[in-house]
Write a protein that holds these residues in place. Sequence first.
Motif, PDB file in Angstrom:
ATOM      1  N   VAL A 150       0.850  -1.196   0.000  1.00 52.00           N
ATOM      2  CA  VAL A 150       0.000   0.000   0.000  1.00 52.00           C
ATOM      3  C   VAL A 150       0.882   1.241   0.000  1.00 52.00           C
ATOM      4  O   VAL A 150       1.897   1.294   0.701  1.00 52.00           O
ATOM      5  CB  VAL A 150      -0.923   0.001   1.232  1.00 52.00           C
ATOM      6  CG1 VAL A 150      -1.723   1.294   1.299  1.00 52.00           C
ATOM      7  CG2 VAL A 150      -1.850  -1.204   1.201  1.00 52.00           C
ATOM      8  N   ARG A 153      -1.403   8.197   0.133  1.00 56.58           N
ATOM      9  CA  ARG A 153      -1.866   9.094  -0.936  1.00 56.58           C
ATOM     10  C   ARG A 153      -0.792  10.088  -1.337  1.00 56.58           C
ATOM     11  O   ARG A 153      -0.636  10.409  -2.527  1.00 56.58           O
ATOM     12  CB  ARG A 153      -3.125   9.824  -0.466  1.00 56.58           C
ATOM     13  CG  ARG A 153      -3.652  10.891  -1.409  1.00 56.58           C
ATOM     14  CD  ARG A 153      -4.932  11.481  -0.859  1.00 56.58           C
ATOM     15  NE  ARG A 153      -5.383  12.642  -1.630  1.00 56.58           N
ATOM     16  CZ  ARG A 153      -4.982  13.876  -1.412  1.00 56.58           C
ATOM     17  NH1 ARG A 153      -4.110  14.129  -0.439  1.00 56.58           N
ATOM     18  NH2 ARG A 153      -5.438  14.879  -2.151  1.00 56.58           N
ATOM     19  N   TYR A 167      -0.888   4.078  -9.513  1.00 53.14           N
ATOM     20  CA  TYR A 167      -0.441   2.821  -8.898  1.00 53.14           C
ATOM     21  C   TYR A 167      -1.623   2.074  -8.276  1.00 53.14           C
ATOM     22  O   TYR A 167      -1.769   0.858  -8.447  1.00 53.14           O
ATOM     23  CB  TYR A 167       0.617   3.106  -7.831  1.00 53.14           C
ATOM     24  CG  TYR A 167       0.915   1.903  -6.960  1.00 53.14           C
ATOM     25  CD1 TYR A 167       1.635   0.831  -7.457  1.00 53.14           C
ATOM     26  CD2 TYR A 167       0.442   1.839  -5.647  1.00 53.14           C
ATOM     27  CE1 TYR A 167       1.902  -0.290  -6.671  1.00 53.14           C
ATOM     28  CE2 TYR A 167       0.701   0.728  -4.857  1.00 53.14           C
ATOM     29  CZ  TYR A 167       1.428  -0.333  -5.373  1.00 53.14           C
ATOM     30  OH  TYR A 167       1.664  -1.442  -4.595  1.00 53.14           O
ATOM     31  N   ARG A 168      -2.470   2.792  -7.590  1.00 52.81           N
ATOM     32  CA  ARG A 168      -3.631   2.144  -6.974  1.00 52.81           C
ATOM     33  C   ARG A 168      -4.558   1.543  -8.031  1.00 52.81           C
ATOM     34  O   ARG A 168      -5.160   0.485  -7.813  1.00 52.81           O
ATOM     35  CB  ARG A 168      -4.382   3.154  -6.098  1.00 52.81           C
ATOM     36  CG  ARG A 168      -3.595   3.572  -4.863  1.00 52.81           C
ATOM     37  CD  ARG A 168      -4.358   4.596  -4.035  1.00 52.81           C
ATOM     38  NE  ARG A 168      -3.688   4.893  -2.783  1.00 52.81           N
ATOM     39  CZ  ARG A 168      -4.149   5.740  -1.867  1.00 52.81           C
ATOM     40  NH1 ARG A 168      -5.295   6.373  -2.093  1.00 52.81           N
ATOM     41  NH2 ARG A 168      -3.477   5.946  -0.754  1.00 52.81           N
ATOM     42  N   ASP A 169      -4.658   2.211  -9.184  1.00 50.39           N
ATOM     43  CA  ASP A 169      -5.466   1.658 -10.276  1.00 50.39           C
ATOM     44  C   ASP A 169      -4.858   0.350 -10.788  1.00 50.39           C
ATOM     45  O   ASP A 169      -5.592  -0.595 -11.110  1.00 50.39           O
ATOM     46  CB  ASP A 169      -5.565   2.662 -11.424  1.00 50.39           C
ATOM     47  CG  ASP A 169      -6.469   3.851 -11.097  1.00 50.39           C
ATOM     48  OD1 ASP A 169      -7.254   3.742 -10.135  1.00 50.39           O
ATOM     49  OD2 ASP A 169      -6.370   4.876 -11.802  1.00 50.39           O
TER      50      ASP A 169
END
Length: 294
Positions: A150, A153, A167-169
């Motif tokens: 993780v 933000r 990156y989260r996508d």
Amino acid sequence: MTTQEIDQFGPWVLPVRGPQDVPPLYRDEAVDWDTVRFAIKVPRPVPRRDVTPGMDLYDALLLADPAGLTVLRRRPTAPGYDRSFVRHADVLALESSTDLLDGRLAVHTRSGPLEVAYNGSQADVVEELLAVLRHHAFGAGSTLPALAPVLARDAAGEEDLALVAAYRDLVAAGVAVDAVAAVPRGRHARRAGTVAALADAVRPVTRQGAVVAVGPAETHVLHRRLWLTTGRAPVHSLAHLVLPRDGRAPVELAPHPRLAGAVLAWAPGTPPLVLPEGHPALALLTAGREAVTD
């Protein structure tokens, strides 16, 4: 007069699901649709008001199958089209980038890059093509999103929240990630000299941020299209570079020849990345599979 193709025409990159979706220019091409895994057609950058019956509306048709990628490209000044084919084994890197509506797809190969321009609003469709190419060219698999590291933000800084969001996508799409490093943007002085010091005072060099994510089969680098800038204009571009981890495109490092504290990182046949000296991202880029996954 109008046609169904004209009625559907716009700046959109569209999936091609079979011969019924193929633009007239490319219909003579022999395609085994039973083997095609994903195909797209890329429109000409022509305003719809300027479209006329009989005009070839699509600049390119891209077809991915288990053997490789076929690119059919309209000839701009002569009738017909040109055909290029890249075997998956010859792909050294895959890259898609957007700067507002300026989209660019690049397949870096042993014989040079194969590039296709597209409307940047259609980056999600191009990413679907990249996912298919990654699977066949790099053996990319997927994992459950919860298993990936993780990132906070603001891990790359407030100016580069878009890189973390990208990156989260990737993670949400099931891209396998074992380790990740966020690189905030920073300033680098030009190397010695009075002129360099003056230039630094007037137009300082900013190294843009990045996120480096490493998985079992591939390395993802999320960055801005230009690694170095000297202006004060906002940066809107977003680039996604994918490198294989099977040894065909090892990353090398060298001090930046003109900027203090900066390092060039590059794989064969790909543009160099610019990162700060000593950053953990450099170790991720050069580590063998065992060093990341153990």
